[in-house]
Design an enzyme around this catalytic site. Sequence first.
Site, PDB file in Angstrom:
ATOM      1  N   GLU A 164       3.032  -0.298   2.958  1.00  0.00           N
ATOM      2  CA  GLU A 164       4.229   0.034   3.749  1.00  0.00           C
ATOM      3  C   GLU A 164       3.947   0.013   5.244  1.00  0.00           C
ATOM      4  OE1 GLU A 164       2.226   2.130   2.356  1.00  0.00           O
ATOM      5  OE2 GLU A 164       2.070   3.990   3.522  1.00  0.00           O
ATOM      6  N   CYS A 179      -2.671   4.333  -2.585  1.00  0.00           N
ATOM      7  CA  CYS A 179      -3.716   5.279  -2.157  1.00  0.00           C
ATOM      8  C   CYS A 179      -3.714   6.537  -3.044  1.00  0.00           C
ATOM      9  CB  CYS A 179      -3.564   5.575  -0.677  1.00  0.00           C
ATOM     10  SG  CYS A 179      -5.085   6.129   0.056  1.00  0.00           S
ATOM     11  N   HIS A 224      -2.255   0.714   2.094  1.00  0.00           N
ATOM     12  CA  HIS A 224      -0.877   1.149   2.356  1.00  0.00           C
ATOM     13  C   HIS A 224      -0.001  -0.063   2.664  1.00  0.00           C
ATOM     14  CE1 HIS A 224      -1.445   5.599   2.670  1.00  0.00           C
ATOM     15  NE2 HIS A 224      -2.705   5.205   2.759  1.00  0.00           N
TER      16      HIS A 224
HETATM   17  N1  GLN Z   1      -8.034  10.647  -0.088  1.00  0.00           N
HETATM   18  C1  GLN Z   1      -6.712  10.889  -0.570  1.00  0.00           C
HETATM   19  C2  GLN Z   1      -6.753  11.481  -1.976  1.00  0.00           C
HETATM   20  O1  GLN Z   1      -7.765  11.625  -2.552  1.00  0.00           O
HETATM   21  C3  GLN Z   1      -5.878   9.629  -0.566  1.00  0.00           C
HETATM   22  C4  GLN Z   1      -5.642   9.180   0.854  1.00  0.00           C
HETATM   23  C5  GLN Z   1      -4.349   8.477   1.069  1.00  0.00           C
HETATM   24  O2  GLN Z   1      -3.448   8.496   0.232  1.00  0.00           O
HETATM   25  N2  GLN Z   1      -4.176   7.889   2.241  1.00  0.00           N
HETATM   26  O3  GLN Z   1      -5.743  11.787  -2.509  1.00  0.00           O
END
Ligand code: GLN
Length: 201
Positions: free
Chosen positions: A179, A79, A177
Amino acid sequence: MSTVGVLALQGDVREHAAALERVGATATRVRRLAELEAVDALVIPGGESTTIDKLLRAFDLFEPLRSRIAEGMPVMGSCAGMIMLATDIIGAIEGQRSLGGIPMTVRRNAFGRQVDSAETELVWEPDGSIMHATFIRAPWVESWDPAVEVLATAAGPDGMRHPVAVRHRAAIATSFHPEIVAPGGTADDRVHRLLVDLIAS
Ligand code: GLN
């Protein structure tokens, strides 16, 4: 046994460490340069990429980590971690930097800010099996170098499929994610296992 660090500035540090231990690695937390130097590979958890960028600089880790990734240390980003591994970011705030490592452009918050969190089933391309994935304000890969291997795609609100898991050399990035263990579900450690396998190869 390999030692895999989890960047411990933000995010699901404990959950990533648990997944790494399940696939046979020794997991350690990385917040200082000496800790970064001691690991064979690193996980960059999700969180907020703007914050992770700032904290990396505040902890004097940005340049050392950027160089280790450039030198080929195996790394996995989820992410916000995916955003940190991109060479280019769409929707970055002013001055936001990424570490690079994967020649790709990612779009922040690509699935829409209103879709705060979503779970979906993906096809894990390396073996064609189904993977249950949790997305939280996730990015997707907007464009990528042909050398980047697409490991999974997901449909966006635009009706198109976009890469949500990719690998380039020893760097892996997922929009979701890996994890997170779904309530009542079993842990799926394929992404963490892929990272640990990259250390050996
Ligand atoms: N929207 C977040 C970003 O731009 C990422 C979201 C996340 O890691 N769950 O960094």
